[in-house]
Design an enzyme around this catalytic site. Structure first.
Site, PDB file in Angstrom:
ATOM      1  N   ASP A  97     -21.086  46.440  -2.391  1.00  0.00           N
ATOM      2  CA  ASP A  97     -21.171  46.070  -0.981  1.00  0.00           C
ATOM      3  C   ASP A  97     -19.775  46.101  -0.385  1.00  0.00           C
ATOM      4  OD1 ASP A  97     -22.206  45.208   1.436  1.00  0.00           O
ATOM      5  OD2 ASP A  97     -22.369  43.102   0.843  1.00  0.00           O
ATOM      6  N   HIS A  98     -19.700  46.413   0.887  1.00  0.00           N
ATOM      7  CA  HIS A  98     -18.424  46.374   1.609  1.00  0.00           C
ATOM      8  C   HIS A  98     -18.129  44.948   2.066  1.00  0.00           C
ATOM      9  CE1 HIS A  98     -19.471  50.778   2.739  1.00  0.00           C
ATOM     10  NE2 HIS A  98     -18.692  50.759   1.669  1.00  0.00           N
ATOM     11  N   TYR A 154     -22.862  43.860   5.285  1.00  0.00           N
ATOM     12  CA  TYR A 154     -24.301  44.129   5.268  1.00  0.00           C
ATOM     13  C   TYR A 154     -24.644  45.532   4.786  1.00  0.00           C
ATOM     14  CZ  TYR A 154     -22.972  40.539   8.593  1.00  0.00           C
ATOM     15  OH  TYR A 154     -22.336  39.478   9.197  1.00  0.00           O
ATOM     16  N   HIS A 155     -23.924  45.981   3.738  1.00  0.00           N
ATOM     17  CA  HIS A 155     -24.145  47.324   3.201  1.00  0.00           C
ATOM     18  C   HIS A 155     -24.451  47.291   1.696  1.00  0.00           C
ATOM     19  CE1 HIS A 155     -21.259  48.842   6.600  1.00  0.00           C
ATOM     20  NE2 HIS A 155     -22.465  48.558   7.064  1.00  0.00           N
ATOM     21  N   PRO A 156     -25.329  46.411   1.211  1.00  0.00           N
ATOM     22  CA  PRO A 156     -25.589  46.376  -0.234  1.00  0.00           C
ATOM     23  C   PRO A 156     -26.348  47.611  -0.708  1.00  0.00           C
ATOM     24  CG  PRO A 156     -27.149  44.962   0.916  1.00  0.00           C
ATOM     25  CD  PRO A 156     -26.153  45.429   1.945  1.00  0.00           C
TER      26      PRO A 156
END
Length: 540
Positions: free
Chosen positions: A295-296, A475-477
């Site tokens: 994730d980011h 919010y990039h999992p």
């Protein structure tokens, strides 16, 4: 079409699931059922682009996951919003349209996944797009996803941000999805005529007009049903009652990076010791299910400005009325856009082969958010702006594991942020780069003072402590059911089939072998399109 048997059953109407429903049903040959745990996306604050502030904590639209307290984030338990409605997270995200760096997809291919290189997926991206900026070698026109060019609409302060970036050596980049990702520029977003362009609007709603498509909302998949090693059906809960549906051809799990591994684990597919400890009958031991989470992580630096920003419009009641009236009458103004208007990609080390950090410019500030409210709903009482960043290729890895056999219980999310020296070192270099923006000619006369973290925070250890305390997911999992040729190191094959089973695939961001550089929604949509192509090829 039987109420209980369909050719394809898709679990999840999110960024990939909506695409699958449209593509698999387009020929009229196959019947498709979509099971979505959430409800309708036909809500005003879903359709209004800046309305995503209202969906950030809404349990009717959002799973509202919470990660475990994370030592890498100074013990904070991060809030993880994920879409629980038609369109999934594409219905509640910030709408920035970034595909990823071309080299990201070449790495997927080179890891043993033929057909997933950049030259393979570029035609798909072009087919997906209806890009307002026009078609060229990289952009598409006439596709289902309208992509808006914000150049003429951005806040005037954005121009100063662009000038500052160029002073720092970043080239002006008119299209981050074009030949080069590096540089500074204005983001393209997924809207059309002032309304959000989610995958529900672009794909699912048109598909729902077909007789061979059925969508069940408020239907929570609880487990996959099998006959030996073949997936044959799905058990789901609706209105408190259990139902079963059969798939004549395939079951496709498209729940995303959280829900897809959760459903596999509930169905007995995952780490053997963990599932047995929870009393779940083991169907297939695969230690990778739920692991390899990437994730980011992002943070904002904030300054008080000498000139008006969006704070002065969106904070007072009269400003809200003005912006709301403009949106209702004309479908434009700040409510028709994302808060992330400017952006960019840069390298913390010139020796790196490609950018490793992403930038976000916001002509507003939220040093003083109201408790329990999404910050964009409560800008500060003084002029302010923020420049944010997130890491593109973190080396930290986490995991998502079910806590029990109860499908209603949220899984345990362990993000493990900043758990490697690499991630800490590059974030330290990145936040120092943000300070350089304030020192440029384009910016320094606009700034009154730095509000967050404040100029007293300047040595390495305090800077590290600050970004640990204030960073969080962007919010990039991805990658919790990652794709690969080796069943011992992955969950699905390059054709997205779950290793060890027939009639079962995972098609969503959880299959990414590694996270792409940038926002993940575009790559998720591409994965849905590519997945549909693979599925249809295998029906011949």
């Amino acid at each position: 079409m039987s109420d209980r048997t369909y050719d394809f059953v898709i679990v999840g109407a999110g960024s990939a699931g909506c695409v699958l429903a449209e593509r698999l049903s387009a020929s009229g040959r196959y019947s498709v059922l979509v099971l979505e745990a959430g409800g309708s996306d036909r809500r005003f604050f879903v359709q209004m682009p800046l309305g995503y502030g209202k969906t950030f904590f809404d349990p009717r639209l959002n799973w509202n996951y919470r990660a475990e307290p994370d030592r890498g984030l100074a013990g904070n338990a991060d809030h993880w919003p994920r879409g629980k409605l038609l369109g999934g997270s594409s219905s509640i995200n910030a709408m920035v349209w970034i595909r990823g760096n071309p080299a990201d997809f070449d790495e997927w291919r080179d890891a043993g996944n033929p057909g997933w290189g950049y030259r393979d997926v570029l035609p798909i991206f072009r087919k997906i797009e209806d890009n307002e900026a026009g078609a060229d070698e990289w952009r598409g026109r006439g596709g289902p996803v309208h992509v808006t060019d914000l150049t003429r609409m951005v806040h005037p302060l954005t121009r100063a941000y662009l000038a500052a970036g160029q002073e720092l050596g970043l080239p002006l980049n008119p299209d981050f999805n074009g030949p080069h990702q590096e540089g500074i520029g204005i983001y393209q977003i997924t809207t059309r005529a002032g309304r959000r362009m989610s995958t529900s609007r672009a794909f699912l709603r048109p598909a729902m007009m077909r007789r061979n498509v059925r969508v069940e909302t408020n239907a929570l998949a609880t487990r996959i049903l099998f006959d030996g090693s073949r997936a044959i059906g799905v058990e789901y809960l609706k209105n408190g009652k259990k139902h079963e549906v059969r798939a004549g051809r395939e079951i496709i799990i498209s729940g995303g990076a959280v829900n897809s591994p959760q459903l596999l684990q509930l169905s007995g597919i995952g780490p053997a010791d963990h599932l047995r400890a929870l009393g779940i009958e083991l169907r297939h031991d695969n230690a990778n299910v739920g692991r390899n989470l990437q994730d980011h992580q992002g943070i904002n630096y904030t300054w008080k400005a000498r000139q008006a920003t969006l704070n002065q419009l969106l904070r007072p009641w009269w400003g809200k009325v003005l912006a709301g009236s403009r949106y209702l009458l004309l479908r434009d103004g700040p409510l028709s856009m994302s808060m992330n208007q400017g952006g960019g990609f840069f390298r913390t080390d010139p020796a790196l082969p490609r950018p490793n950090m992403q930038l976000y410019f916001q002509a507003f500030s939220t040093v003083l958010p109201r408790p329990g409210e999404r910050p964009i709903l409560s800008p500060d009482p003084w002029p302010g702006f923020s420049i944010g960043l997130s890491n593109c290729r973190p080396t930290s890895r986490g995991e998502i594991m079910i806590r029990s056999s109860d499908p209603l219980e949220h899984p345990k999310i362990v993000a493990n942020a900043f758990s490697t020296g690499h991630d800490v070192a590059e974030m330290l270099a990145a936040v120092k780069f943000l300070r350089h923006f304030a020192e440029t000619r384009a910016m320094r006369d606009l700034i009154v003072e730095e509000m967050l973290p404040g100029v007293s925070i300047h040595d390495d250890e305090p800077l590290i402590d600050d970004f640990r305390r204030r960073s969080g997911t962007v919010y990039h999992p991805v990658s919790t059911c990652r794709m690969g040729p080796d069943p011992a190191a992955s969950v699905v094959s390059p054709r997205l089939k779950v290793h060890g089973f027939d009639g079962l695939r995972v098609v969503d961001a959880s299959i990414f072998p590694s996270v792409v550089a940038g926002n993940t929604n575009a790559a998720s949509i591409m994965t849905g399109w590519k997945g549909a192509e693979l599925i249809l090829e295998d029906q011949r």
